[in-house]
Design a protein around this motif. Structure first.
Motif, PDB file in Angstrom:
ATOM      1  N   ASP A 133       0.835  -1.202   0.000  1.00 45.29           N
ATOM      2  CA  ASP A 133       0.000   0.000   0.000  1.00 45.29           C
ATOM      3  C   ASP A 133       0.867   1.249   0.000  1.00 45.29           C
ATOM      4  O   ASP A 133       0.506   2.260  -0.567  1.00 45.29           O
ATOM      5  CB  ASP A 133      -0.915   0.016   1.230  1.00 45.29           C
ATOM      6  N   ALA A 134       2.027   1.220   0.671  1.00 43.18           N
ATOM      7  CA  ALA A 134       2.892   2.388   0.766  1.00 43.18           C
ATOM      8  C   ALA A 134       3.789   2.511  -0.453  1.00 43.18           C
ATOM      9  O   ALA A 134       4.505   3.476  -0.589  1.00 43.18           O
ATOM     10  CB  ALA A 134       3.749   2.303   2.030  1.00 43.18           C
ATOM     11  N   GLY A 135       3.786   1.550  -1.292  1.00 39.07           N
ATOM     12  CA  GLY A 135       4.609   1.624  -2.485  1.00 39.07           C
ATOM     13  C   GLY A 135       5.628   0.514  -2.458  1.00 39.07           C
ATOM     14  O   GLY A 135       5.580  -0.396  -1.651  1.00 39.07           O
ATOM     15  N   GLY A 136       6.575   0.574  -3.316  1.00 38.78           N
ATOM     16  CA  GLY A 136       7.627  -0.430  -3.325  1.00 38.78           C
ATOM     17  C   GLY A 136       7.616  -1.176  -4.623  1.00 38.78           C
ATOM     18  O   GLY A 136       7.921  -0.632  -5.658  1.00 38.78           O
ATOM     19  N   GLU A 137       7.222  -2.456  -4.567  1.00 38.69           N
ATOM     20  CA  GLU A 137       7.327  -3.323  -5.727  1.00 38.69           C
ATOM     21  C   GLU A 137       6.419  -2.899  -6.869  1.00 38.69           C
ATOM     22  O   GLU A 137       6.732  -3.122  -8.016  1.00 38.69           O
ATOM     23  CB  GLU A 137       6.984  -4.768  -5.324  1.00 38.69           C
ATOM     24  N   ASP A 138       5.297  -2.264  -6.552  1.00 36.94           N
ATOM     25  CA  ASP A 138       4.374  -1.925  -7.622  1.00 36.94           C
ATOM     26  C   ASP A 138       4.718  -0.585  -8.290  1.00 36.94           C
ATOM     27  O   ASP A 138       3.945  -0.079  -9.087  1.00 36.94           O
ATOM     28  CB  ASP A 138       2.932  -1.926  -7.118  1.00 36.94           C
ATOM     29  N   GLY A 139       5.891   0.046  -7.961  1.00 37.72           N
ATOM     30  CA  GLY A 139       6.345   1.245  -8.646  1.00 37.72           C
ATOM     31  C   GLY A 139       5.910   2.549  -7.992  1.00 37.72           C
ATOM     32  O   GLY A 139       6.297   3.604  -8.425  1.00 37.72           O
ATOM     33  N   LYS A 140       5.060   2.488  -6.972  1.00 36.29           N
ATOM     34  CA  LYS A 140       4.642   3.713  -6.296  1.00 36.29           C
ATOM     35  C   LYS A 140       5.733   4.149  -5.332  1.00 36.29           C
ATOM     36  O   LYS A 140       6.438   3.330  -4.765  1.00 36.29           O
ATOM     37  CB  LYS A 140       3.351   3.476  -5.517  1.00 36.29           C
ATOM     38  N   THR A 141       5.879   5.467  -5.129  1.00 34.91           N
ATOM     39  CA  THR A 141       6.871   5.963  -4.176  1.00 34.91           C
ATOM     40  C   THR A 141       6.293   5.918  -2.780  1.00 34.91           C
ATOM     41  O   THR A 141       5.088   6.006  -2.590  1.00 34.91           O
ATOM     42  CB  THR A 141       7.285   7.410  -4.513  1.00 34.91           C
ATOM     43  N   HIS A 142       7.161   5.820  -1.810  1.00 30.28           N
ATOM     44  CA  HIS A 142       6.730   5.814  -0.413  1.00 30.28           C
ATOM     45  C   HIS A 142       6.304   7.217  -0.019  1.00 30.28           C
ATOM     46  O   HIS A 142       6.955   8.187  -0.402  1.00 30.28           O
ATOM     47  CB  HIS A 142       7.900   5.373   0.487  1.00 30.28           C
ATOM     48  N   PRO A 143       5.232   7.355   0.743  1.00 36.15           N
ATOM     49  CA  PRO A 143       4.838   8.692   1.197  1.00 36.15           C
ATOM     50  C   PRO A 143       5.957   9.361   2.002  1.00 36.15           C
ATOM     51  O   PRO A 143       6.150  10.562   1.911  1.00 36.15           O
ATOM     52  CB  PRO A 143       3.611   8.452   2.061  1.00 36.15           C
ATOM     53  N   ASP A 144       6.698   8.572   2.772  1.00 39.61           N
ATOM     54  CA  ASP A 144       7.786   9.137   3.554  1.00 39.61           C
ATOM     55  C   ASP A 144       8.868   9.700   2.620  1.00 39.61           C
ATOM     56  O   ASP A 144       9.445  10.740   2.898  1.00 39.61           O
ATOM     57  CB  ASP A 144       8.405   8.083   4.483  1.00 39.61           C
ATOM     58  N   ARG A 145       9.141   9.037   1.526  1.00 46.97           N
ATOM     59  CA  ARG A 145      10.126   9.513   0.568  1.00 46.97           C
ATOM     60  C   ARG A 145       9.661  10.812  -0.083  1.00 46.97           C
ATOM     61  O   ARG A 145      10.453  11.722  -0.296  1.00 46.97           O
ATOM     62  CB  ARG A 145      10.358   8.476  -0.530  1.00 46.97           C
ATOM     63  N   THR A 146       8.403  10.886  -0.422  1.00 43.01           N
ATOM     64  CA  THR A 146       7.866  12.098  -1.044  1.00 43.01           C
ATOM     65  C   THR A 146       8.014  13.282  -0.107  1.00 43.01           C
ATOM     66  O   THR A 146       8.438  14.358  -0.520  1.00 43.01           O
ATOM     67  CB  THR A 146       6.380  11.896  -1.403  1.00 43.01           C
ATOM     68  N   VAL A 147       7.696  13.088   1.157  1.00 35.25           N
ATOM     69  CA  VAL A 147       7.829  14.163   2.140  1.00 35.25           C
ATOM     70  C   VAL A 147       9.297  14.542   2.296  1.00 35.25           C
ATOM     71  O   VAL A 147       9.646  15.718   2.350  1.00 35.25           O
ATOM     72  CB  VAL A 147       7.212  13.740   3.500  1.00 35.25           C
ATOM     73  N   LEU A 148      10.163  13.547   2.338  1.00 35.69           N
ATOM     74  CA  LEU A 148      11.592  13.796   2.477  1.00 35.69           C
ATOM     75  C   LEU A 148      12.133  14.572   1.279  1.00 35.69           C
ATOM     76  O   LEU A 148      12.869  15.546   1.431  1.00 35.69           O
ATOM     77  CB  LEU A 148      12.358  12.476   2.641  1.00 35.69           C
ATOM     78  N   ILE A 149      11.744  14.184   0.085  1.00 31.58           N
ATOM     79  CA  ILE A 149      12.194  14.876  -1.126  1.00 31.58           C
ATOM     80  C   ILE A 149      11.686  16.314  -1.130  1.00 31.58           C
ATOM     81  O   ILE A 149      12.419  17.251  -1.451  1.00 31.58           O
ATOM     82  CB  ILE A 149      11.742  14.109  -2.392  1.00 31.58           C
ATOM     83  N   ALA A 150      10.441  16.515  -0.747  1.00 37.75           N
ATOM     84  CA  ALA A 150       9.881  17.871  -0.695  1.00 37.75           C
ATOM     85  C   ALA A 150      10.621  18.714   0.341  1.00 37.75           C
ATOM     86  O   ALA A 150      10.935  19.880   0.098  1.00 37.75           O
ATOM     87  CB  ALA A 150       8.395  17.821  -0.373  1.00 37.75           C
ATOM     88  N   ALA A 151      10.932  18.128   1.502  1.00 39.42           N
ATOM     89  CA  ALA A 151      11.637  18.868   2.557  1.00 39.42           C
ATOM     90  C   ALA A 151      13.046  19.243   2.104  1.00 39.42           C
ATOM     91  O   ALA A 151      13.502  20.368   2.320  1.00 39.42           O
ATOM     92  CB  ALA A 151      11.689  18.044   3.839  1.00 39.42           C
ATOM     93  N   VAL A 152      13.738  18.316   1.457  1.00 38.23           N
ATOM     94  CA  VAL A 152      15.088  18.595   0.964  1.00 38.23           C
ATOM     95  C   VAL A 152      15.029  19.680  -0.111  1.00 38.23           C
ATOM     96  O   VAL A 152      15.849  20.605  -0.118  1.00 38.23           O
ATOM     97  CB  VAL A 152      15.755  17.301   0.434  1.00 38.23           C
ATOM     98  N   GLY A 153      14.062  19.607  -0.994  1.00 42.32           N
ATOM     99  CA  GLY A 153      13.913  20.638  -2.020  1.00 42.32           C
ATOM    100  C   GLY A 153      13.655  22.008  -1.408  1.00 42.32           C
ATOM    101  O   GLY A 153      14.224  23.013  -1.828  1.00 42.32           O
ATOM    102  N   PHE A 154      12.807  22.044  -0.396  1.00 41.81           N
ATOM    103  CA  PHE A 154      12.518  23.310   0.284  1.00 41.81           C
ATOM    104  C   PHE A 154      13.769  23.853   0.957  1.00 41.81           C
ATOM    105  O   PHE A 154      14.055  25.049   0.881  1.00 41.81           O
ATOM    106  CB  PHE A 154      11.392  23.099   1.300  1.00 41.81           C
ATOM    107  N   LEU A 155      14.541  23.007   1.608  1.00 46.89           N
ATOM    108  CA  LEU A 155      15.768  23.458   2.262  1.00 46.89           C
ATOM    109  C   LEU A 155      16.789  23.975   1.254  1.00 46.89           C
ATOM    110  O   LEU A 155      17.466  24.979   1.499  1.00 46.89           O
ATOM    111  CB  LEU A 155      16.368  22.328   3.097  1.00 46.89           C
ATOM    112  N   VAL A 156      16.900  23.309   0.113  1.00 48.69           N
ATOM    113  CA  VAL A 156      17.816  23.766  -0.936  1.00 48.69           C
ATOM    114  C   VAL A 156      17.374  25.132  -1.457  1.00 48.69           C
ATOM    115  O   VAL A 156      18.198  26.029  -1.652  1.00 48.69           O
ATOM    116  CB  VAL A 156      17.902  22.727  -2.077  1.00 48.69           C
TER     117      VAL A 156
END
Length: 185
Positions: free
Chosen positions: A38-61
């Motif tokens: 449900d959180a992603g993984g094998e079926d190609g969906k990204t993890h919600p935690d990864r999406t939040v992390l990527i957004a946070a890193v982008g905001f910090l940059v």
């Protein structure tokens, strides 16, 4: 009905599945696997935690970029010399017709500003750095005539002069005091 039967059925509810997981410890691994899907993984969906992390890193940059831009661009302002104290100087030319004139104080480089064919009466107030001598020069044209220039510093009349005749000239100036030395603390 066993817990295995309940999980295998397509119409099981979330409450039934949770009850089945509590009853059968061997199905806990299956529930974790389902949660992983449900959180992603094998079926190609990204993890919600990864999406939040990527957004946070982008905001910090982005924030870091804005701060660096401000530091690099605004750094010169701190080192800039303070503006020299000035005095308000009013130049005035009265008479009829037109004159060519030049006056000091309108440009920060200290160069004279010139006006060709100025219609009279003409008046201009500028800021002149202390220690400079504000001056206005007028020249009548071929038709001659009469024109008077005047200089006022901080609203107080200082000097006037009159030009008359063909190509008549007049100059008005006023000394300004030197700026006071800065007090060191």
């Amino acid at each position: 009905m066993s817990s295995e039967t309940r999980e295998a059925g397509p119409s099981t509810s979330t409450a039934e599945r949770a009850e089945a997981d509590a009853d059968a410890p061997e199905t806990a691994g299956t529930a974790d696997a389902d949660a992983g899907n449900d959180a992603g993984g094998e079926d190609g969906k990204t993890h919600p935690d990864r999406t939040v992390l990527i957004a946070a890193v982008g905001f910090l940059v982005l924030c870091l970029g804005v701060v660096l831009f401000g530091v690099l661009r605004g750094g010169d302002e701190d080192r800039a010399e303070p503006k020299a104290p000035t005095a308000s100087v009013t130049y005035e030319v009265t008479g009829e017709g037109t004159v060519d004139l030049s006056y000091q104080g309108a440009s920060e480089q200290g160069t004279a500003e010139t006006v060709s064919g100025a219609r009279l009466p003409w008046k201009k107030t500028v800021e002149v750095p202390l220690g400079e001598n504000p001056v206005i020069r007028i020249t009548l044209g071929e038709q001659g005539g009469q024109a008077r220039c005047a200089v006022a510093v901080r609203g107080r009349h200082v000097q006037s002069a009159t030009a008359a005749g063909e190509f008549g000239r007049a100059t008005c100036s006023a000394p300004l005091p030197a700026p006071a030395p800065e007090a060191s603390g």
